[in-house]
Design an enzyme around this catalytic site. Sequence first.
Site, PDB file in Angstrom:
ATOM      1  N   ASP A 196       0.830  -1.208   0.000  1.00 20.83           N
ATOM      2  CA  ASP A 196       0.000   0.000   0.000  1.00 20.83           C
ATOM      3  C   ASP A 196       0.861   1.253   0.000  1.00 20.83           C
ATOM      4  O   ASP A 196       1.936   1.280  -0.604  1.00 20.83           O
ATOM      5  CB  ASP A 196      -0.922  -0.047   1.238  1.00 20.83           C
ATOM      6  N   HIS A 234      -3.767   5.278   4.118  1.00 28.43           N
ATOM      7  CA  HIS A 234      -4.557   4.111   3.738  1.00 28.43           C
ATOM      8  C   HIS A 234      -3.935   2.803   4.224  1.00 28.43           C
ATOM      9  O   HIS A 234      -4.605   1.961   4.834  1.00 28.43           O
ATOM     10  CB  HIS A 234      -4.658   4.177   2.209  1.00 28.43           C
ATOM     11  N   SER A 406     -11.565  -1.495   0.017  1.00 30.11           N
ATOM     12  CA  SER A 406     -10.253  -1.321   0.639  1.00 30.11           C
ATOM     13  C   SER A 406     -10.211  -1.819   2.065  1.00 30.11           C
ATOM     14  O   SER A 406      -9.185  -2.289   2.535  1.00 30.11           O
ATOM     15  CB  SER A 406      -9.909   0.170   0.717  1.00 30.11           C
TER      16      SER A 406
END
Length: 845
Positions: A196, A234, A406
Amino acid sequence: MRGISLVGLFALTCFTSAANLLPRNYEASDYYVLHLDSEAAPAEIAKRLGLSHEGQLGELEDHHIFSAARHEDDRVQDAITARRKLRKRGASQSDVLDSVKLAQKQKLKPRMEKRGIIPVTKDRPSGAFPERGIEVEDPVGVARQAEVKKILGIHDPIFNDQWHLYNNKQLGHDVNVTDVWIQGITGHNATVAIVDDGLDMYSEDLMQNYFAEGSYDFNDPGPEPKPKLSDDRHGTRCAGEVGAAKNNVCGVGVAYNSRIAGIRILSKLITDADEAIALNYAYQQNQIYSCSWGPPDDGKSMDAPGILIKRAMLNAVQRGRGGLGSVYVFASGNGAASEDNCNFDGYTNSIYSITVGAVDRRGDHPYYSEKCSAQLVVTYSSGGGDQIVTTDVGANNCATTHGGTSAAAPLAAGIFALVLSVRPDLTWRDMQSLAMQTAVTIDSADDWQTTTIGKKFSHTFGYGKIDSWAIVEAAKTFKSLKPQAWLYSPWIKVNKPIPQGDQGLAVTYEVTADMLKDANLERLEHVTVTMNVEHGRRGDLSLDLISPDNLVSHLSATRKNDDSPNGYADWTFMSVVHWGESGIGTWKLILRDTTVNEHSGNFTDFHIKLWGESIDASKATLLPLPNANDDDNHDADKPSSTISATVSTTSLNPVPTSTTTPLTTDQPNRPVPPKPTSTLTSSPTPTAPSDDLAASSTAAPSSWLPGWLPRFGFGPKTTIWMYAATVLIVGFCIGLAIYFYLARRKRLRNSARDNYEFDLIRDDEETEGLTGGRPKRRAGELYDAFAAGSDEEGLSDVEEEGEEYRDVARRGGMEAEHHVIGGDSESESEDGDDGRGEKDALRGE
Ligand SMILES: *[C@@H]1O[C@H](CO)[C@@H](O)[C@H](O)[C@H]1NC(C)=O
Ligand SMILES: *[C@@H]1O[C@H](CO)[C@@H](O)[C@H](O)[C@H]1NC(C)=O
Ligand SMILES: *[C@@H]1O[C@H](CO)[C@@H](O)[C@H](O)[C@H]1NC(C)=O
């Protein structure tokens, strides 16, 4: 004497393997990846071409990275072309260039489309984001939650908001994990890598479980994937869902004693080469790779990973985790509102990834979560008035707005970590099979089909939601599947126009018991269909696959935004619907051009691959590494095949049910596929790898030790000495690496590194603009090392590496974009108004 040369060899090896993790300098250098014959010496190639050998490409054997000063031309391609010409003219002396099987000049992909975190206030219609907690708590749930916390000693301050772990309002709408924890199963000894935008290893919630050896930063090269950009949040949020520690910070991860590694690739441009290395990074220790990103979910993209990345993924399932196979978990995508479908994404429709979609806390399908026949399972995420609460970047920060698919993928990855903590011996296919078998159906979908093995499948929810208790309990006694086997149909030519409207063009392919026996294939797991369709407007098309057992896979569905004039070009669709079927009987494809308009098209050809468990494990082989053109019908021009597809026009409902009218007209004309012979591109029997396949000749699961180590065959004393030397050498290497790293850091700091990325992006935009939607192949893209005149004779000894895959090539600058999938996030839409509506809707959740 021997000692000294060994030390030299050790030093050389550790130097070269460290080198491929050195920062690239794209401003000053070109990078080439070359796949060579095993016997070829990279140093000779380097010398011949005037390149520097930078080392092996990650874990891919016989793949090497070379560098040279930056230049417009592709000097490797030029040299190979020149060599070909010479050879054509009869040059007989050998040339080291003849050992090159694939050459690819690396190009930075367009900046991965990162979706940062939007502030709650910005752009979000007031009232469109309901307050958390509109439902009342259930007293039974509250009491049980308190009890669980007491038993486990959970003091994490926001644990009560982590409804996905224990939902005290809608009882049962959670991952059913608390009794798994109470058994002491919390992820010990299992490792999940979050691929990520970084992982804040200094967060007090993550530091305890942070796994440094499995971590790497490919964006700002170095061992620590620390978030650096303001929207690098994230990955940390995903990591928190997996492995946030049980302590007094935020909440807990679903596997709160697992190890979490961070692999940072989303924050800057990288190349296919680096992504390939990243997806194999520390693959003996990292067991599960959680990936919450993919091609744009705009309802018009159709993108697959490049050949090096495909090879890396296959390499990982064959050699990662001591040969048991790395477990890839991919988010299905957030494009459902724009009719995107996870079968248009080559990562999610890979048989090597577990595709995970979302269900919300009310058990409803969240409007964003993509449907497709490749989706295996779903798990909880945002929607239904709530989001996912997890760890955030910072010492003691919590995130309250995580969501989208996600958030579903890492939650699934964490549950798979629980499984591996009790059964580390399960293979990548065992994990898929367990997920399929133990998933729980969800009432809110109405598209459930009962499969041959009595499971239920829905394109909305796959086999259903993951139940942690159920999967862990089943894992405890799970008997590992026999190795994989496969049956390939030959390419079947259709060459017929597709009727418009509800009419479909149906083609069939007959599979007999003997064919499956010859292929050593006992029962099915995945089915893939690769096809070519020419059509003026791709979004009008839909495609169904109907199995002999009458189960329907919607391989492709119409997409209102997809105006592409490129049709399907060697595109591979995947289905998990047929899991457990024998495969024997008539397989039927129905291609529809749903809209009566000026855009029409032709169905050119297709081939089907059936994948599953072998009959005789001892006869199983490893699948060869894919070639760039494996799925291209490059035999199309040859009058080769005697096979004619049975083609008939039929009128079926746009969405066929399991009671599809049998196409009786097919019967007299049924294709009789010959036993595929070696002249066909595909073969039903797991054939021995061709010369491209050095990897599979060392089929045995490799240990983390370099393969050459034991081959010296020295006695025990020497071996001990060797290991002693190793310690010294490792020290030397570390010193060398540090020196190199610091030196490179210094140089980078002194160079205007930030500028070149901007320039390159602008370059891409220009390319796009120039082509004006008529995509063209960009220079420096993957090319065929032997492209020019590949029809000439005398080259039968080289694997031809064709253009990777036509759609990508045609789409010009668009192809390589990746972006984070996150329902809580915003993207810089490159297409202005087009995507706005959906993006606003996304925020409105
Ligand atoms: C973790 O692995 C080690 C070494 O294999 C083993 O001794 C230990 O019992 C494992 N821990 C748990 C909790 O399973
Ligand atoms: C959820 O876990 C409980 C044990 O805590 C178990 O009895 C139940 O069967 C599980 N749910 C499913 C669907 O398996
Ligand atoms: C389909 O085939 C016909 C006949 O060969 C051709 O005229 C037509 O252009 C083709 N359509 C497309 C969209 O390629």
